[in-house]
Write a protein that holds these residues in place. Structure first.
Motif, PDB file in Angstrom:
ATOM      1  N   LEU A   1      -3.806  -2.081   2.551  1.00 17.04           N
ATOM      2  CA  LEU A   1      -4.320  -1.658   0.789  1.00 17.04           C
ATOM      3  C   LEU A   1      -3.822  -0.173   0.663  1.00 17.04           C
ATOM      4  O   LEU A   1      -3.484   0.285  -0.348  1.00 17.04           O
ATOM      5  CB  LEU A   1      -5.643  -2.200   0.115  1.00 17.04           C
ATOM      6  N   LYS A   2      -5.392   0.176   1.650  1.00 20.13           N
ATOM      7  CA  LYS A   2      -4.858   1.494   1.220  1.00 20.13           C
ATOM      8  C   LYS A   2      -4.010   2.830   1.760  1.00 20.13           C
ATOM      9  O   LYS A   2      -3.761   3.753   0.990  1.00 20.13           O
ATOM     10  CB  LYS A   2      -6.920   2.128   1.827  1.00 20.13           C
TER      11      LYS A   2
ATOM     12  N   ILE B   1       1.092  -7.065  -1.459  1.00 22.46           N
ATOM     13  CA  ILE B   1       0.163  -7.561  -2.642  1.00 22.46           C
ATOM     14  C   ILE B   1       0.625  -5.344  -2.203  1.00 22.46           C
ATOM     15  O   ILE B   1       0.937  -4.308  -2.929  1.00 22.46           O
ATOM     16  CB  ILE B   1      -1.331  -7.200  -2.607  1.00 22.46           C
ATOM     17  N   ALA B   2       0.295  -4.554  -0.796  1.00 25.20           N
ATOM     18  CA  ALA B   2       0.486  -3.301  -0.619  1.00 25.20           C
ATOM     19  C   ALA B   2       1.450  -2.701  -1.417  1.00 25.20           C
ATOM     20  O   ALA B   2       1.925  -1.560  -1.546  1.00 25.20           O
ATOM     21  CB  ALA B   2      -0.290  -2.844   0.392  1.00 25.20           C
TER      22      ALA B   2
ATOM     23  N   ALA C   1      -1.969  -8.904   2.598  1.00 25.21           N
ATOM     24  CA  ALA C   1      -2.683  -7.787   2.017  1.00 25.21           C
ATOM     25  C   ALA C   1      -1.147  -6.863   2.082  1.00 25.21           C
ATOM     26  O   ALA C   1      -1.345  -5.697   1.226  1.00 25.21           O
ATOM     27  CB  ALA C   1      -3.490  -7.061   2.946  1.00 25.21           C
TER      28      ALA C   1
ATOM     29  N   VAL D   1      -7.314  -5.986   5.852  1.00 25.59           N
ATOM     30  CA  VAL D   1      -6.353  -5.328   4.982  1.00 25.59           C
ATOM     31  C   VAL D   1      -7.583  -4.080   4.061  1.00 25.59           C
ATOM     32  O   VAL D   1      -6.113  -3.878   3.591  1.00 25.59           O
ATOM     33  CB  VAL D   1      -7.597  -7.183   3.997  1.00 25.59           C
ATOM     34  N   ASP D   2      -8.132  -3.810   4.711  1.00 25.43           N
ATOM     35  CA  ASP D   2      -8.553  -2.529   3.320  1.00 25.43           C
ATOM     36  C   ASP D   2      -8.044  -0.986   3.941  1.00 25.43           C
ATOM     37  O   ASP D   2      -7.374  -0.783   2.877  1.00 25.43           O
ATOM     38  CB  ASP D   2      -9.992  -2.739   3.434  1.00 25.43           C
TER      39      ASP D   2
ATOM     40  N   ASP E   1      -1.638   2.501  -1.082  1.00 24.35           N
ATOM     41  CA  ASP E   1      -2.108   3.152  -2.028  1.00 24.35           C
ATOM     42  C   ASP E   1      -1.513   4.655  -1.603  1.00 24.35           C
ATOM     43  O   ASP E   1      -1.484   5.516  -2.968  1.00 24.35           O
ATOM     44  CB  ASP E   1      -4.100   3.085  -2.620  1.00 24.35           C
TER      45      ASP E   1
END
Length: 147
Positions: A118-119, A22-23, A19, A114-115, A122
């Motif tokens: 990712l947040k 990815i982020a 994650a 993970v959330d 973002d």
């Protein structure tokens, strides 16, 4: 030790590291996660200490973010570097904290991280978009204190 006592399995740790990768594809910001058993001081104070121990202020744009978790103390904090604080309001991390807190309350530790990652990624891309010449300045591996 039962699996219930384990904060993250090896597989879940790998998903958290993934994650982060990815982020960071969409931002020049750097995200790290530090996990330890407990803290005897306020979680944000400890997050700032760990931030400096990990030398996270050594990024070119001063845009590192640390997600700090004290598993037994059941506390966490999100700490951003000077470059981020110069561009955002104090409530910048509130929505990220809220998402993470809801997952932690349900025992979904991996999903909370993970959330949250990712947040955070973002949100970071709005202020620190990925540049062609960006390099991964900080390790994506989980940092661990005493567990």
């Amino acid at each position: 030790m039962s699996t219930k006592d384990i904060f993250l399995t090896k597989e879940e740790e790998a998903e958290v590291v993934d994650a982060i990768r990815i982020a960071e594809q969409n931002t020049s910001g750097e995200i790290r996660v530090h996990i330890e058993k407990e803290t005897s001081i306020a979680p944000m104070e400890r997050a700032v200490e760990v931030f400096h121990l990990l030398q996270m202020e050594n990024t070119q744009e001063r845009n590192g973010v640390l997600i700090y978790v004290a598993t037994q103390s059941k506390q966490f904090a999100i700490c951003g570097d000077q470059g981020i604080h110069e561009k955002v309001t104090n409530s910048f991390w509130d929505s990220t904290k809220e998402v993470m807190l809801n997952h932690f309350k349900m025992g979904n530790n991996k999903q909370a991280l993970v959330d949250g990652i990712l947040k955070a990624g973002d949100q970071l891309k709005k202020y620190f978009p990925f540049q062609e010449d960006d390099t991964d300045e900080l390790s994506n591996e989980l940092s661990k204190g005493e567990l």
